[in-house]
Design an enzyme around this catalytic site. Structure first.
Site, short mmCIF file in Angstrom:
data_model
loop_
_atom_site.label_atom_id
_atom_site.label_comp_id
_atom_site.label_asym_id
_atom_site.label_seq_id
_atom_site.Cartn_x
_atom_site.Cartn_y
_atom_site.Cartn_z
N HIS A 185 0.84 -1.20 0.00
CA HIS A 185 0.00 0.00 0.00
C HIS A 185 0.88 1.26 0.00
CE1 HIS A 185 -3.54 2.47 1.36
NE2 HIS A 185 -2.56 3.21 1.85
N GLU A 186 1.90 1.27 0.84
CA GLU A 186 2.79 2.43 0.89
C GLU A 186 3.58 2.58 -0.41
OE1 GLU A 186 2.44 4.52 3.31
OE2 GLU A 186 0.99 3.13 4.17
N HIS A 189 1.65 4.52 -2.99
CA HIS A 189 1.75 5.98 -2.92
C HIS A 189 2.96 6.47 -3.71
CE1 HIS A 189 -1.50 6.87 -0.23
NE2 HIS A 189 -1.04 6.14 0.76
N GLU A 234 -6.15 6.63 -1.37
CA GLU A 234 -6.08 5.47 -0.49
C GLU A 234 -6.68 4.23 -1.16
OE1 GLU A 234 -4.43 5.33 2.40
OE2 GLU A 234 -3.84 7.37 1.89
#
Length: 338
Positions: A185-186, A189, A234
């Site tokens: 997930h990070e 970004h 997100e």
């Protein structure tokens, strides 16, 4: 709280402060609040940190030539295109950021956290390297910090020297596959340059607040639009987590545990029941009054509600777009033979 225009991209929203967000008062500034992962450490000797996770199977597929727009959420894509179209915004952002802010956050993490490497917390290092390989992105630096709040966040300045920070309570809460989904997930970004574009959007909002008269109204409108984008970003990164986990229940389990899990109850949590809870929320908010309450509940949040994130990732895992990406992927074993 950092007063410099840093971008802080955070996995979940904490009660008192937000990552990947700005505070609108007399001025705007980025919040560099962190989330945490607890490591098991001896009470009398805090110099040694041990990761209490068991080795799990590595991802079976890797995505060659993966582009961020291949999995970017439509609203995220729309707002990013708008920012890209504004003349001179990128150059202005780079000029304002410089290297000082980068050094502040870098030294802060070097001084107060543990830098993960093949010789330090090697299991975490392996999880990051594998996730970066699947998403076709260079692995950033990874730090571990003590905190009772289970979370992880990404910091980037003009896309240079990005790093991910995880807090020790997250390690205790999640399985190894779930922890790798958080790292993915990070990475999402970073893959999507969210930090860079958020900084540029913040510059626009700051400029609007400085305009007399209608400037405040314009800034508030920009602010609401930016929060919508943050929530869409997100959802994009939850998709990146799924591309690495390659099992929607792993990603949904992370969201469920962050919503109401703890290590002592982890084996009693039920992903299917949590998805039914998400459907119940949709039904309850489908009426005009429910829609109004739902909109009021989420409009000032930088992250979507956990049940909505769970429903979104479940639906995307069944979509043609996701299936098409899986068809493009290559087995890791066959890739290693090339």
């Amino acid at each position: 709280m950092a007063s410099v225009p840093l971008s802080s991209l955070c996995f979940s929203q904490t009660p008192k402060s937000l990552c990947f967000s700005f505070v609108a008062s007399d001025n705007l500034r980025f919040s560099s609040s962190s989330s945490s992962l607890r490591f098991l450490t001896p009470k009398k000797n805090r110099t040694r940190i041990r990761v209490s996770v068991c080795r799990a199977a590595s991802p079976s597929l890797v995505f060659r030539n993966l582009d961020a727009d291949d999995f970017r959420h439509p609203l995220d894509k729309q707002n990013t295109l708008i920012l890209r179209a504004i003349p001179g915004l990128k150059e202005l952002g780079k000029a304002l950021l410089g290297t000082v802010a980068e050094q502040v956050m870098l030294l802060e993490n070097i001084g107060t956290s543990v830098l993960v490497s093949k010789d330090q917390l090697s299991d975490l290092h392996r999880l990051m390297i594998e996730a970066a390989e699947v998403l076709n992105i260079e692995a950033p630096a990874l730090y571990v910090r003590q905190s009772p709040v289970p979370n992880a966040y990404t910091l980037a300045v003009s896309g240079e020297k990005p790093f991910v920070v995880v807090h020790t309570s997250l390690v205790e809460l999640l399985t190894q596959k779930e922890l790798q989904a958080v790292l993915a997930h990070e990475l999402g970004h970073l893959k999507c340059d969210h930090g860079v574009w958020l900084t540029y959007a913040n510059i626009l909002t700051l400029g609007a607040y400085s305009v007399p008269g209608l400037g405040g109204l314009i800034a508030q409108s920009l602010e609401e639009q930016l929060f919508r984008w943050l929530r869409a970003a997100e959802l994009t990164c939850d998709r990146a987590a799924l591309l690495v986990a390659q099992d929607p229940k792993v990603v949904i389990s992370v969201l469920m545990k962050l919503a109401g899990g703890c290590p002592s109850m982890a084996d009693q949590l039920n992903v299917d029941a949590f998805l039914e809870q998400a459907r119940s929320y949709d039904r309850a908010s489908s009426s005009p009054v429910g829609w109004y309450i739902r909109n009021a509940q989420t409009r000032q949040l930088s992250h979507p509600l956990p049940v909505l994130r769970a429903r979104e990732i479940d639906e995307w895992s069944r979509s043609q777009d996701y299936r098409s990406l899986l068809k493009r992927a290559m087995p890791i074993n066959s890739l290693q033979k090339v």
